[in-house]
Motif scaffolding. Sequence first.
Motif, PDB file in Angstrom:
ATOM      1  N   UNK A 343       0.835  -1.201   0.000  1.00 27.48           N
ATOM      2  CA  UNK A 343       0.000   0.000   0.000  1.00 27.48           C
ATOM      3  C   UNK A 343       0.875   1.258   0.000  1.00 27.48           C
ATOM      4  N   UNK A 344       1.820   1.291  -0.922  1.00 28.18           N
ATOM      5  CA  UNK A 344       2.743   2.426  -1.007  1.00 28.18           C
ATOM      6  C   UNK A 344       2.715   2.995  -2.420  1.00 28.18           C
ATOM      7  N   UNK A 345       2.747   4.306  -2.516  1.00 31.90           N
ATOM      8  CA  UNK A 345       2.728   5.000  -3.807  1.00 31.90           C
ATOM      9  C   UNK A 345       4.132   4.915  -4.412  1.00 31.90           C
ATOM     10  N   UNK A 346       4.525   3.675  -4.744  1.00 29.15           N
ATOM     11  CA  UNK A 346       5.860   3.408  -5.255  1.00 29.15           C
ATOM     12  C   UNK A 346       5.966   3.731  -6.748  1.00 29.15           C
ATOM     13  N   UNK A 347       7.109   4.256  -7.178  1.00 33.91           N
ATOM     14  CA  UNK A 347       7.459   4.250  -8.594  1.00 33.91           C
ATOM     15  C   UNK A 347       8.101   2.903  -8.927  1.00 33.91           C
ATOM     16  N   UNK A 348       8.301   2.670 -10.230  1.00 31.38           N
ATOM     17  CA  UNK A 348       8.821   1.360 -10.638  1.00 31.38           C
ATOM     18  C   UNK A 348      10.167   1.048  -9.996  1.00 31.38           C
ATOM     19  N   UNK A 349      11.062   2.022  -9.981  1.00 34.45           N
ATOM     20  CA  UNK A 349      12.400   1.742  -9.431  1.00 34.45           C
ATOM     21  C   UNK A 349      12.318   1.393  -7.949  1.00 34.45           C
ATOM     22  N   UNK A 350      11.374   2.017  -7.245  1.00 37.21           N
ATOM     23  CA  UNK A 350      11.235   1.719  -5.812  1.00 37.21           C
ATOM     24  C   UNK A 350      10.706   0.296  -5.609  1.00 37.21           C
ATOM     25  N   UNK A 351       9.861  -0.152  -6.541  1.00 34.71           N
ATOM     26  CA  UNK A 351       9.365  -1.528  -6.445  1.00 34.71           C
ATOM     27  C   UNK A 351      10.521  -2.508  -6.689  1.00 34.71           C
ATOM     28  N   UNK A 352      11.378  -2.190  -7.643  1.00 31.73           N
ATOM     29  CA  UNK A 352      12.536  -3.063  -7.894  1.00 31.73           C
ATOM     30  C   UNK A 352      13.388  -3.136  -6.626  1.00 31.73           C
ATOM     31  N   UNK A 353      13.635  -1.987  -6.013  1.00 32.14           N
ATOM     32  CA  UNK A 353      14.425  -1.942  -4.768  1.00 32.14           C
ATOM     33  C   UNK A 353      13.761  -2.758  -3.666  1.00 32.14           C
ATOM     34  N   UNK A 354      12.444  -2.586  -3.520  1.00 34.64           N
ATOM     35  CA  UNK A 354      11.717  -3.315  -2.471  1.00 34.64           C
ATOM     36  C   UNK A 354      11.786  -4.825  -2.735  1.00 34.64           C
ATOM     37  N   UNK A 355      11.697  -5.205  -4.008  1.00 34.43           N
ATOM     38  CA  UNK A 355      11.724  -6.634  -4.344  1.00 34.43           C
ATOM     39  C   UNK A 355      13.114  -7.223  -4.051  1.00 34.43           C
ATOM     40  N   UNK A 356      14.159  -6.491  -4.393  1.00 37.56           N
ATOM     41  CA  UNK A 356      15.514  -6.996  -4.129  1.00 37.56           C
ATOM     42  C   UNK A 356      15.722  -7.162  -2.616  1.00 37.56           C
ATOM     43  N   UNK A 357      15.219  -6.205  -1.840  1.00 42.61           N
ATOM     44  CA  UNK A 357      15.338  -6.323  -0.379  1.00 42.61           C
ATOM     45  C   UNK A 357      14.531  -7.506   0.155  1.00 42.61           C
ATOM     46  N   UNK A 358      13.337  -7.682  -0.409  1.00 49.33           N
ATOM     47  CA  UNK A 358      12.479  -8.787   0.048  1.00 49.33           C
ATOM     48  C   UNK A 358      13.172 -10.127  -0.208  1.00 49.33           C
ATOM     49  N   UNK A 359      13.821 -10.245  -1.359  1.00 49.58           N
ATOM     50  CA  UNK A 359      14.510 -11.500  -1.679  1.00 49.58           C
ATOM     51  C   UNK A 359      15.648 -11.748  -0.690  1.00 49.58           C
ATOM     52  N   UNK A 360      16.393 -10.705  -0.373  1.00 57.57           N
ATOM     53  CA  UNK A 360      17.478 -10.866   0.616  1.00 57.57           C
ATOM     54  C   UNK A 360      16.927 -11.443   1.917  1.00 57.57           C
ATOM     55  N   UNK A 361      15.777 -10.912   2.342  1.00 57.19           N
ATOM     56  CA  UNK A 361      15.190 -11.383   3.612  1.00 57.19           C
ATOM     57  C   UNK A 361      14.742 -12.841   3.504  1.00 57.19           C
ATOM     58  N   UNK A 362      14.139 -13.182   2.373  1.00 58.18           N
ATOM     59  CA  UNK A 362      13.674 -14.575   2.213  1.00 58.18           C
ATOM     60  C   UNK A 362      14.868 -15.514   2.254  1.00 58.18           C
ATOM     61  N   UNK A 363      15.928 -15.131   1.565  1.00 55.60           N
ATOM     62  CA  UNK A 363      17.096 -16.025   1.479  1.00 55.60           C
ATOM     63  C   UNK A 363      17.802 -16.132   2.836  1.00 55.60           C
ATOM     64  N   UNK A 364      17.783 -15.044   3.594  1.00 57.40           N
ATOM     65  CA  UNK A 364      18.377 -15.092   4.948  1.00 57.40           C
ATOM     66  C   UNK A 364      17.615 -16.041   5.849  1.00 57.40           C
ATOM     67  N   UNK A 365      16.273 -15.922   5.749  1.00 61.90           N
ATOM     68  CA  UNK A 365      15.413 -16.685   6.668  1.00 61.90           C
ATOM     69  C   UNK A 365      15.449 -18.174   6.419  1.00 61.90           C
ATOM     70  N   UNK A 366      15.490 -18.528   5.119  1.00 61.56           N
ATOM     71  CA  UNK A 366      15.309 -19.950   4.814  1.00 61.56           C
ATOM     72  C   UNK A 366      16.598 -20.726   4.999  1.00 61.56           C
TER      73      UNK A 366
END
Length: 366
Positions: A343-366
């Motif tokens: 629920x964030x008024x993200x631009x495309x580049x911010x979504x790419x950044x958020x996705x890269x961060x999300x992947x880092x977290x998933x890979x750390x956790x698993x």
Amino acid sequence: MLNQILIVGAGFAGSVCARELAEAGHEILVVDRRDHIAGNAFDVKDEHGILIHQYGPHIFHTNSERIFNYLSKYTEWYQYEHRVRGVVDGKEYPFPINRDTLNQLYDLNLTEEQAAEFYEKVREPTERVLTSEDVVLNSVGRDLYEKFFLNYTKKQWGLDPSQLKAGVAARIPTRTNSDDRYFTDTYQAMPLHGYTAMFENLLNHPNIKVQLATEYKDWLKQNLQYDHMVYTGCIDEFYDYKFGKLPYRSLRFEHQHLENTEQYQSVGTINYPNDFEFTRITEFKHLTGQKHPATSIVQEYPTAEGDPYYPIPRDENEQLFKKYQALANAEENVTFVGRLAEYRYYNMDQVVGAALNAVDKILERK
Ligand code: FAD
Ligand code: UDP
């Protein structure tokens, strides 16, 4: 090692997560309810062969070298700096408001220094800049507010600027110089062969399968096997609206092809703050550099109902979002990322950044 990761949504959030998790060795299934990839950035040639953006104009811009380099693995670029003009009383002016806007509108001949003094004279200083009305009045004063912002914002959001958080209008700068570019980011470019082609490259990996025209809930009914889910749809929908519906603003896009018109308008986008029911007209050939004897344009009509395109930044919506977010944070096996899920008024580049961060977290956790 995860066997199967289910990704809901083939837009920027879903596709970047898919690629990165696939590169890390996981098996990925991406589902999207639409019959195409690329989410709202989807582009396609219309029946006349002109590349159009089905869901409105998408111009890539970022200050992040990391994000620009990341996407550069999947596309070449066409250098493009977006320009916008706003129509007031039937005349076009540079927008965002700059020195030339002031000079043309008020028949002045201000230098940069004098333009700064002009703003200083007309602005209505506010102690606390909380709303979008505050932002604009505080920087350019009432006349420019009424000419360029008030009615556009009412049309776009169905709300008065005083009902929207400051961040919405703060997307638009005020300039004392004559820079008439819409964005001033370091990197401004369009994918040379279009967004959809870039997404095809992103998703082209032996560990990624894509299933379109698929509701993830329908898929789940038949296949219960997944170890982790990345969800990029609306967060309130995920939880069956249990706390109530989270408002998203929608648009109706009216696409038109104009025969015998090589160029329809002077710049990529023209905003109509005070006239018509649409907010703006975009002519795609400006954005893509495509050569064609005819042209295609789109008008954007804001609506309350329809596909969710914009989260609506206001306190009461943030409060409701936080209730859903608390549930999301407690999920062990689901990651929420993207404009609709966060629920964030993200631009495309911010979504790419958020996705890269999300992947880092998933890979750390698993
Ligand atoms: P989306 O692209 O919305 O992708 C989510 C996907 O999930 C969708 O394809 C949807 O079909 C799918 N989905 C949702 N629920 C389900 C379900 N239950 N089952 C299956 N699939 C599901 N950004 C810029 O940087 N520059 C611009 O110039 C720009 N212009 C814009 C103009 C308009 C009119 C709009 C609306 C947005 C613009 N944006 C721009 C923002 C940009 O579109 C977003 O930041 C970006 O596309 C969001 O990516 P996403 O993956 O989070 O979401
Ligand atoms: N805005 C405005 N007049 C304009 C352009 C923008 O009042 O001519 C305001 C409006 O509230 C809009 C916001 O500024 O929603 C952000 O504009 P932007 O062009 O960034 O919106 P987007 O491209 O995301 O729709």
